[in-house]
Design an enzyme around this catalytic site. Structure first.
Site, mmCIF file in Angstrom:
data_model
loop_
_atom_site.group_PDB
_atom_site.id
_atom_site.type_symbol
_atom_site.label_atom_id
_atom_site.label_comp_id
_atom_site.label_asym_id
_atom_site.label_seq_id
_atom_site.Cartn_x
_atom_site.Cartn_y
_atom_site.Cartn_z
ATOM 1 N N ASP A 1 0.864 -1.123 -0.127
ATOM 2 C CA ASP A 1 -0.099 0.049 0.068
ATOM 3 C C ASP A 1 0.914 1.239 0.083
ATOM 4 O O ASP A 1 1.784 1.296 0.866
ATOM 5 C CB ASP A 1 -0.892 0.195 1.274
ATOM 6 C CG ASP A 1 -2.089 -0.994 1.117
ATOM 7 O OD1 ASP A 1 -2.087 -1.562 0.232
ATOM 8 O OD2 ASP A 1 -2.570 -1.190 2.161
ATOM 9 N N ASP B 1 -13.395 -3.769 -1.272
ATOM 10 C CA ASP B 1 -13.119 -3.570 0.197
ATOM 11 C C ASP B 1 -14.491 -3.616 0.976
ATOM 12 O O ASP B 1 -14.997 -2.686 1.152
ATOM 13 C CB ASP B 1 -12.791 -2.115 0.196
ATOM 14 C CG ASP B 1 -11.156 -2.005 -0.629
ATOM 15 O OD1 ASP B 1 -10.342 -2.843 -0.466
ATOM 16 O OD2 ASP B 1 -11.310 -0.770 -1.143
#
Ligand code: 1PR
Length: 520
Positions: free
Chosen positions: A220, A375
């Site tokens: 990330d 998500d």
């Protein structure tokens, strides 16, 4: 000198990088005269059979390439570069191939098989020193061994039955897999093929080959408060600690480390790109370029893939954004928030066919290049009647003892929940042409409690494209538990690797001990 035939689709940057890293010189083929003059032609292809033939025709290269092949001059095709040597393909009915090899290219069609065939598989009829190795494949169509093409078959691989993974006759050779994305084993083979005098003779192997379960390291990435691009990692998507963005290292350094430690793929998620325009993010593109020079396994990048209008009123399509990522070295792009928006439009009946990022990118670069990053977050209910969304009976009760839940899609890095569930999102995206699902879990992200097997099973059984399970890995047993209980193709983890708690090699050794196929 290797002459590269780039018909303008997909990521040929990785092939260029690999060939250069092996010490060969490369030049581009620009017209038919370059084909006539070539000593060795390298033809990498990704995407679509029809687009490849059309690309050759539009550049006036078709006839000269056919003449080159008929004269048995040195040639190496990769992926679509193998398929176009056949007479035609189910992928592009009515479009004739180069017709050098008898037979048609057909779609994988065995019942229950995830398509595309994506990941690391073995080679039968292999070179002796490659016996234990696995190579990276990504394709939905394949050449089938038949009596009429038998004298062309060099290597075979099994996936719902045998298919041709390499052809070779005289000085012409072509591979269905990607040596440039197959780590050290792939580079060695590519080197041997580009300098054919080094090529050892073939020793037939008989064992059935198996597709390996992939272990993916995820980075990330975002800009920290000092303006540096850093790898970060959240707990349930919160990446700040005492107010500061957690800094776990530099993206290129970490990607290289994971490649060397045996990661089967690297994924970068530009986690704040939903706020900013990703093409303005030159450092991120530079990260991708530098990584692809050193990392020879597939690279996925996500974050901010959507249409955008900049300050000067200039419009960029999602395809423009993706094209820049592919040109910088990505093999796949991952779409999060924009996929949710598209699925909502499909369900509301307002979707205009062909307009979405998923459809446009899949059309141009192939389904295998489009990953949907989901998500989801659990929403608990007392009974299925309480919600219109599909629920599961869960063994992990909610805060008030609820025994049912649904999986709510979120956008903008988990900040905003939508009235859409993960299962329907995955199904709509598959119908629109997505090639793979990256299934995160906000509940498990960064917790180290293990994967959310109920969520993963629910999505796995709803789609037939490959599924990457993500979020929550805390011990190596979590990986074996995942693969033993749900038939997913890959597991992705971040924190466990960043914090050096468990090395990738240890995860793989553990999986191998459990009898789970992996790439050594
Ligand atoms: O919506 O198309 O711009 O894409 C944004 C992308 O960025 C999405 O793929 C979304 O998952 C990701 N993202 C956005 N915010 C965050 C955040 O953490 N604040 N990261 C975020 C998501 C989740 C995983 C993570 C696993 C494994 N990261 O990729 O790596 O949960 O973690 P673990 O092994 O440590 O448990 P768009």
């Amino acid at each position: 000198m290797i002459s590269l035939l780039d018909y303008g689709a997909g990521n040929v940057r990785s092939v260029r990088n690999a060939v250069r890293a092996l010490g060969f010189d490369l030049q581009d083929i620009r017209g038919p005269e370059d084909i006539q003059r070539a000593d060795y032609i390298l033809f990498p292809g990704v995407g679509n059979f029809g687009a490849a033939i059309e690309g050759l025709r539009a550049r006036n290269l078709l006839a000269s390439l056919q003449a080159y092949l008929q004269a048995d001059r040195p040639f190496l095709g990769i992926c679509i570069g193998l398929q176009v040597l056949f007479e035609g393909s189910e992928e592009a009915p009515g479009v004739p191939g180069l017709g050098l090899i008898p037979g048609q290219i057909r779609r994988f069609d065995a019942p229950g098989l995830s398509v595309p065939h994506m990941g690391w598989n073995g080679l039968r009829g292999s070179l002796p020193d490659l016996r234990e190795k696995k190579f990276y494949f990504v394709h939905s169509y394949r050449a089938v061994p038949e009596a009429k093409n038998r004298d062309w078959i060099w290597l075979e691989t099994d996936y719902g039955g045998p298919f041709i993974s390499a052809v070779r006759r005289g000085r012409i050779c072509a591979l269905q897999f990607h040596p440039e994305k197959s780590g050290e084993a792939g580079l060695q083979l590519l080197k041997a093929l580009l300098a054919p005098e080094d090529l050892p003779s073939v020793q037939p192997l008989q064992e059935e080959t198996r597709l390996a379960k992939r272990i993916i390291a995820c980075l990330d990435v975002r800009t920290n408060d000092a303006g540096d691009l850093v790898v970060t990692k959240g707990d349930q998507y919160d990446v700040r600690e005492s107010g500061q963005v957690r800094n776990l290292g530099k993206p290129v350094d970490l990607a290289r480390r994971y490649y060397q430690e045996g990661a089967d793929e690297i994924t970068f998620l530009n986690i704040t790109a939903f706020r900013d325009f990703p093409l303005a993010d030159q450092p991120m593109l530079e990260v991708l370029r530098r990584t692809s020079e050193q990392v020879f396994v597939p690279l996925t990048i996500g974050g901010g893939i959507r249409a955008f209008t900049d300050h000067q009123g200039r419009h960029y399509s999602a395809l423009d954004v993706a094209a820049e990522y592919f040109a910088s070295g990505a093999d796949k792009v991952s779409i999060g928030s924009d996929a949710v928006r598209t699925a909502e439009q499909v369900l509301a009946g307002t979707h205009v066919p062909g307009r979405s990022a998923i459809e446009q990118i899949a059309q141009r670069y192939g389904n295998q290049a489009v990953v949907i990053s989901i998500d989801p977050r659990r929403v608990y209910v007392r009974s299925p009647e309480e919600t219109p969304h599909p629920t599961i009976a869960t063994k992990i009760p909610g805060p008030a003892g609820e025994n049912y839940c649904w999986f709510q899609c979120t956008v903008k890095g988990g900040r905003e929940g939508r009235d859409l569930d993960a299962i329907r999102l995955a199904q709509r995206c598959e119908q629109l042409g997505a090639g793979e699902i990256l299934l995160n879990s906000i509940d498990r992200d960064g917790t180290g409690l293990g994967f959310d097997l109920e969520l993963i099973q629910a999505v796995r059984s709803a789609v037939s494209i490959p599924v990457i399970a993500s979020s929550g890995a805390g011990r190596m047993e979590h990986f074996s538990e995942l693969f033993q209980s749900v038939d997913v193709e890959a597991a992705l983890a971040a924190g466990i690797f960043h914090r050096r708690e468990v090395p990738i090699a240890a995860v793989k050794a553990h999986l191998r001990d459990q009898g789970i196929p992996i790439r050594p």
